[in-house]
Design a protein around this motif. Structure first.
Motif, PDB file in Angstrom:
ATOM      1  N   VAL A 179      15.760  -0.812 -39.671  1.00 53.89           N
ATOM      2  CA  VAL A 179      15.939  -1.268 -38.294  1.00 53.89           C
ATOM      3  C   VAL A 179      14.569  -1.316 -37.624  1.00 53.89           C
ATOM      4  O   VAL A 179      13.875  -0.296 -37.531  1.00 53.89           O
ATOM      5  N   PRO A 180      14.121  -2.479 -37.173  1.00 51.38           N
ATOM      6  CA  PRO A 180      12.776  -2.590 -36.595  1.00 51.38           C
ATOM      7  C   PRO A 180      12.671  -1.898 -35.242  1.00 51.38           C
ATOM      8  O   PRO A 180      13.664  -1.765 -34.515  1.00 51.38           O
ATOM      9  N   GLY A 181      11.453  -1.493 -34.919  1.00 49.97           N
ATOM     10  CA  GLY A 181      11.233  -0.781 -33.662  1.00 49.97           C
ATOM     11  C   GLY A 181      11.674  -1.561 -32.448  1.00 49.97           C
ATOM     12  O   GLY A 181      12.126  -0.980 -31.451  1.00 49.97           O
ATOM     13  N   LEU A 182      11.589  -2.886 -32.499  1.00 48.65           N
ATOM     14  CA  LEU A 182      11.984  -3.714 -31.350  1.00 48.65           C
ATOM     15  C   LEU A 182      13.477  -3.605 -31.048  1.00 48.65           C
ATOM     16  O   LEU A 182      13.906  -3.954 -29.946  1.00 48.65           O
ATOM     17  N   LEU A 183      14.266  -3.142 -32.013  1.00 48.69           N
ATOM     18  CA  LEU A 183      15.719  -3.051 -31.815  1.00 48.69           C
ATOM     19  C   LEU A 183      16.219  -1.609 -31.737  1.00 48.69           C
ATOM     20  O   LEU A 183      17.424  -1.388 -31.592  1.00 48.69           O
ATOM     21  N   GLN A 184      15.336  -0.642 -31.835  1.00 48.69           N
ATOM     22  CA  GLN A 184      15.783   0.751 -31.918  1.00 48.69           C
ATOM     23  C   GLN A 184      16.150   1.330 -30.553  1.00 48.69           C
ATOM     24  O   GLN A 184      15.500   1.049 -29.550  1.00 48.69           O
ATOM     25  N   THR A 185      17.186   2.160 -30.544  1.00 48.95           N
ATOM     26  CA  THR A 185      17.488   2.948 -29.357  1.00 48.95           C
ATOM     27  C   THR A 185      16.514   4.125 -29.305  1.00 48.95           C
ATOM     28  O   THR A 185      15.857   4.458 -30.296  1.00 48.95           O
ATOM     29  N   GLU A 186      16.442   4.771 -28.170  1.00 52.69           N
ATOM     30  CA  GLU A 186      15.533   5.916 -28.038  1.00 52.69           C
ATOM     31  C   GLU A 186      15.914   7.040 -28.991  1.00 52.69           C
ATOM     32  O   GLU A 186      15.051   7.630 -29.663  1.00 52.69           O
ATOM     33  N   ASP A 187      17.206   7.345 -29.093  1.00 52.65           N
ATOM     34  CA  ASP A 187      17.647   8.431 -29.975  1.00 52.65           C
ATOM     35  C   ASP A 187      17.386   8.108 -31.439  1.00 52.65           C
ATOM     36  O   ASP A 187      16.984   8.975 -32.215  1.00 52.65           O
TER      37      ASP A 187
END
Length: 273
Positions: free
Chosen positions: A109-117
């Protein structure tokens, strides 16, 4: 004012810290008063003013409103957050900030799509141990990049996700479900297209890392290849063209956007906490 300790601190991050301190003192506010106005903890605000912590975009927006600085702090923050990344990645991010078209392949999952958790979970699992402060710094830096997806005008973004990225959850079911929801929400934005490359598509030329292709307004393009612990920025047109062809083949083998949304939706149902 923040005391400059070394030449290494002569950076955008140090300038931002100094400006935050100067603005508060010039306004006659105490940290306690500022905390009350912004709803952020006074200790946290103090760490921003000393440069110990790198903030998140909403904090800078709130401080811009309080001080009436017309977006100055947000602009300084965008420069300061580059300090958290390695040299080659920092150069890539400068291109990314100007790109009008982005095409990406990711095996995770790329950083641009990650949730904070999810970002916090994955960063805390990195081989190099981090202190709690370093971890929060890295989370803030990663989430800070996401603002480029929603700037005006927004770039046209296409992300091809390997099925492996969606089949390897974190152990916390709530965090993983929220992450799948975040991907689905992003796919519904008119300027973002998400496709899944399924295991059934077999081997492909981009396995083993991630790829970003970026086009600028003037038609120039760059490619960025990233592995587990290294990255390579390619600016030579012939090299970029080779990876564009590899990406086009991958996109053609992937599920359509509609099929991909159905695939992710089924995963959300199967993994519902």
């Amino acid at each position: 004012m923040v005391e400059k300790k070394s030449e290494e601190e002569d950076s955008a991050r140090w300038v931002l810290a100094c400006e935050l301190c100067r603005l508060r003192e010039a306004s006659g506010r105490s940290l306690a008063q500022l905390a009350e106005e912004t709803n952020y903890d006074r200790t946290y605000l103090h760490r921003l003013e000393t440069g110990e912590r790198l903030s998140k975009l909403p904090v800078m927006e709130a401080l811009d409103r309080v001080y009436g600085t017309g977006g100055l702090l947000v602009r300084l923050w965008r420069l300061a957050r580059l300090d958290a990344f390695k040299d080659k990645y920092r150069e890539f991010m400068k291109y990314e900030a100007k790109a009008t078209i982005m095409q990406k392949y990711a095996a995770v999952v790329p950083g641009l799509l990650q949730t904070e958790d999810f970002a916090r979970w994955t960063l805390s699992s990195a081989p190099r141990p981090m202190s709690p402060g370093e971890l929060e710094e890295s989370v803030a830096a990663r989430l800070g990049r996401q603002e480029l997806l929603y700037r005006e005008p927004a770039p046209n973004v296409r992300i091809v996700l390997d099925e492996a990225a969606l089949r390897r959850p974190v152990l916390d079911e709530e965090i993983w479900h929220a992450q799948l929801v975040r991907i689905m929400e992003a796919a519904q934005a008119p300027h973002i297209t998400i496709q899944v490359i399924p295991f059934a598509a077999g081997l492909h030329g981009l396995m083993g890392g991630s790829l970003s292709l970026l086009w600028m307004a003037d038609g120039s393009a760059v490619a960025y290849l990233e592995g587990n612990d290294a990255g390579d920025l390619l600016e030579e047109p012939a090299a970029v063209a080779r990876y564009r062809l590899a990406y086009d083949r991958l996109r053609d083998a992937a599920l359509t956007p509609t099929e991909s949304a159905a695939f992710i939706g089924q995963l959300m149902e199967d993994d519902r906490p």
